[in-house]
Write a protein that holds these residues in place. Structure first.
Motif, PDB file in Angstrom:
ATOM      1  N   LEU A  33       0.961  -1.079  -0.453  1.00  0.00           N
ATOM      2  CA  LEU A  33       0.164  -0.068   0.109  1.00  0.00           C
ATOM      3  C   LEU A  33       0.923   0.940  -0.263  1.00  0.00           C
ATOM      4  N   ASP A  58      -7.767   6.120  -4.827  1.00  0.00           N
ATOM      5  CA  ASP A  58      -8.345   6.898  -4.484  1.00  0.00           C
ATOM      6  C   ASP A  58      -9.301   7.513  -5.998  1.00  0.00           C
ATOM      7  N   PHE A  93      -4.866   8.355   1.786  1.00  0.00           N
ATOM      8  CA  PHE A  93      -4.821   6.811   3.043  1.00  0.00           C
ATOM      9  C   PHE A  93      -6.357   7.429   3.325  1.00  0.00           C
ATOM     10  N   PRO A 104     -10.500   7.156   4.789  1.00  0.00           N
ATOM     11  CA  PRO A 104     -11.269   5.985   5.457  1.00  0.00           C
ATOM     12  C   PRO A 104     -11.654   5.229   4.568  1.00  0.00           C
ATOM     13  N   ARG A 163      -8.335   2.883   3.284  1.00  0.00           N
ATOM     14  CA  ARG A 163      -8.094   1.461   4.432  1.00  0.00           C
ATOM     15  C   ARG A 163      -8.852   0.537   4.169  1.00  0.00           C
ATOM     16  N   ARG A 164     -10.846   0.778   4.148  1.00  0.00           N
ATOM     17  CA  ARG A 164     -11.292   0.233   4.045  1.00  0.00           C
ATOM     18  C   ARG A 164     -11.140  -0.840   3.002  1.00  0.00           C
ATOM     19  N   THR A 214      -8.365  -1.371   0.865  1.00  0.00           N
ATOM     20  CA  THR A 214      -7.374  -2.358   1.549  1.00  0.00           C
ATOM     21  C   THR A 214      -7.081  -3.264   2.199  1.00  0.00           C
ATOM     22  N   SER A 215      -7.956  -3.770   3.440  1.00  0.00           N
ATOM     23  CA  SER A 215      -8.673  -4.752   4.144  1.00  0.00           C
ATOM     24  C   SER A 215      -9.379  -5.579   3.667  1.00  0.00           C
ATOM     25  N   SER A 224       3.447  -0.862   3.971  1.00  0.00           N
ATOM     26  CA  SER A 224       3.132   0.566   3.270  1.00  0.00           C
ATOM     27  C   SER A 224       3.595   1.441   3.233  1.00  0.00           C
ATOM     28  N   GLU A 234       4.900   5.393   2.117  1.00  0.00           N
ATOM     29  CA  GLU A 234       3.668   7.287   2.526  1.00  0.00           C
ATOM     30  C   GLU A 234       5.047   7.682   2.125  1.00  0.00           C
TER      31      GLU A 234
END
Length: 445
Positions: free
Chosen positions: A43, A158, A189, A191, A194-195, A197-198, A206, A208
């Motif tokens: 990620l 995104d 990153f 929310p 991140r959802r 990603t899971s 990760s 950045e």
């Protein structure tokens, strides 16, 4: 400093990188390439212009070339992108860096005839770069077998969520093998990311890099301009500065059309590019702009992340974006791969809110200067005397040959379309490489 030769890439890939004039990986490349080569999920948060495309393209090509199936070409790597322009850009990188490898790749997206894309897929490809909608169309017609995919890349994740592709992505995920390597690149990153990603990544690493930070070599200028005076000020800057290549951002499709027409009436060659334009028109506009036949390209934010133009000197925000992060993506069209560039923003009274949001995002205060004085007589004389200097005509579009002599498909009209479709003009992503010697750059895009 890290060198590409220390990252574990093969001689064939190092040769391709060197031929592009690169010697030092960018931070995202130096961190991402070893992780991908280890076969781990990734990620990565990386802004446009930081070199992330090569960060996943180079190790992906390495892994696929090391483990080739005995029965020819199978679709083993899938790269999903939100826009046609970004798909073309990524596909060009795959073709460029994989030129010395016996791999085939194709690019598929909507807005063009599906039949040439079907033909390319029937011949067999190792890597497919696609927009979600067209991929599902091809899969629904039995033209794509996703059961052998080993590597999945979500580029600009995104942006895909912003454009409403989440349901298409979930449908595609169900068609892929459970066991695979997943690479996700995003500017933020959030929310929502991140959802996602899971649901997709397994114990990812990760990274950045340069989150919401503009390139150091981009000079940013801000001018307070009355809305009714913006057109005149823009024309003044272009003509007085003798700017020959300018990317101008408008907020709306209608505004982009109107602005390009106003520039034309003032003797400045311009063309608009946005989502309502056909793919042929978008490709032609970008080709003319890159080739120097058109002085100004007026774009909406659909182009903010999908255009890769070498050495673009000037970006102008004719109107500030509603989403502050889009400012970073817009001006990231200049100052790429270590080059310098200039970004100018024209701010009217009603854009104070958007301007302050950009300052908060970048954690920086900017000086706003008065608009430059305009000499109308000088503008008329400059427009009348300007002589465009287009580059040499590009060669006819053709598919690049892979290392084993097989043609590498592109899915962008590189082959003459069947069924009487007219061949499209080549974009800068499709044209044959220029014979001019490239200046050495430190990092690849």
């Amino acid at each position: 400093m890290t060198a590409f030769s220390s990252l574990g890439l093969s001689d064939a890939l190092l040769r391709a990188v060197q031929e592009q004039g690169y010697d030092t990986p960018s931070p995202i490349q130096a961190q991402a390439i070893p992780v991908v080569l280890e076969g781990r999920d990734l990620l990565a948060a990386a802004q446009t212009g930081t070199g992330k495309t090569a960060g996943f393209t180079l190790p992906m090509l390495q892994l696929l070339s090391e483990h080739r199936p005995p029965d020819g070409h199978q679709l083993r790597a899938l790269v999903l992108t939100p826009t046609r322009e970004l798909a073309a850009q990524v596909g060009e990188s795959v073709s460029t860096y994989g030129r010395h490898l016996p791999l085939r790749s194709a690019i598929v997206f909507g807005g063009v005839s599906i039949n040439p894309q079907k033909d390319l897929l029937r011949r067999g490809v190792d890597i497919l770069v696609a927009t979600p909608g067209r991929l599902l169309d091809l899969q629904g017609q039995g033209c794509v077998d996703l059961s052998h995919v080993q590597i999945l890349v979500l580029d600009e994740a995104d942006r895909m969520l912003d454009m409403g592709f989440i349901h298409d992505i979930k449908r595609i995920l169900k068609l892929l093998p459970k066991k695979r390597q997943n690479l996700m690149f995003s500017a933020t990153f959030s929310p929502e990311i991140r959802r996602l990603t899971s649901d997709i990544l397994h114990n990812p690493t990760s990274i950045e890099v340069s989150r919401n930070v503009t390139a150091h070599k981009i000079e940013q200028r801000f001018h307070a301009v009355e809305k009714t005076e913006k057109m005149t000020v823009l024309a003044h800057m272009i003509l007085a500065g003798n700017w020959s290549q300018v990317l101008v951002f408008s907020r709306t499709k209608h505004g982009a059309n109107r602005l390009s027409q106003q520039l034309e009436r003032n003797g400045i060659s311009a063309v608009a590019i946005h989502g309502n334009k056909s793919q042929n028109a978008r490709t032609r506009a970008l080709s003319d702009f890159k080739g120097g036949l058109v002085r100004v390209l007026v774009a909406t934010d659909i182009a903010a992340r999908g255009l890769d133009i070498d050495h673009l000197p000037h970006v102008v925000n004719y109107e500030l974006p509603n989403v502050p992060a889009d400012y970073v993506h817009r001006i990231g069209r200049t100052g790429r791969a270590g080059a310098s560039g200039e970004a100018v923003s024209l701010i009217s009274r009603d854009e104070e809110k958007e301007f302050r949001a950009i300052e908060r995002l970048l954690r920086q205060k900017f000086d706003v200067q008065p608009a430059p004085a305009v000499d109308l007589d000088m503008l008329q004389a400059s427009a009348a005397n300007y002589v465009p200097q287009p580059e040499a005509p590009a060669a006819a579009p053709r598919a690049a040959k892979s290392g084993n002599g097989q043609r590498r498909g592109g899915g962008q009209g590189r082959a003459k379309p069947a069924g009487g479709d007219q061949p499209r003009r080549a974009s800068g992503n499709e044209a044959a490489p220029s014979r001019r010697r490239r200046p050495r750059r430190s990092t690849p895009a």
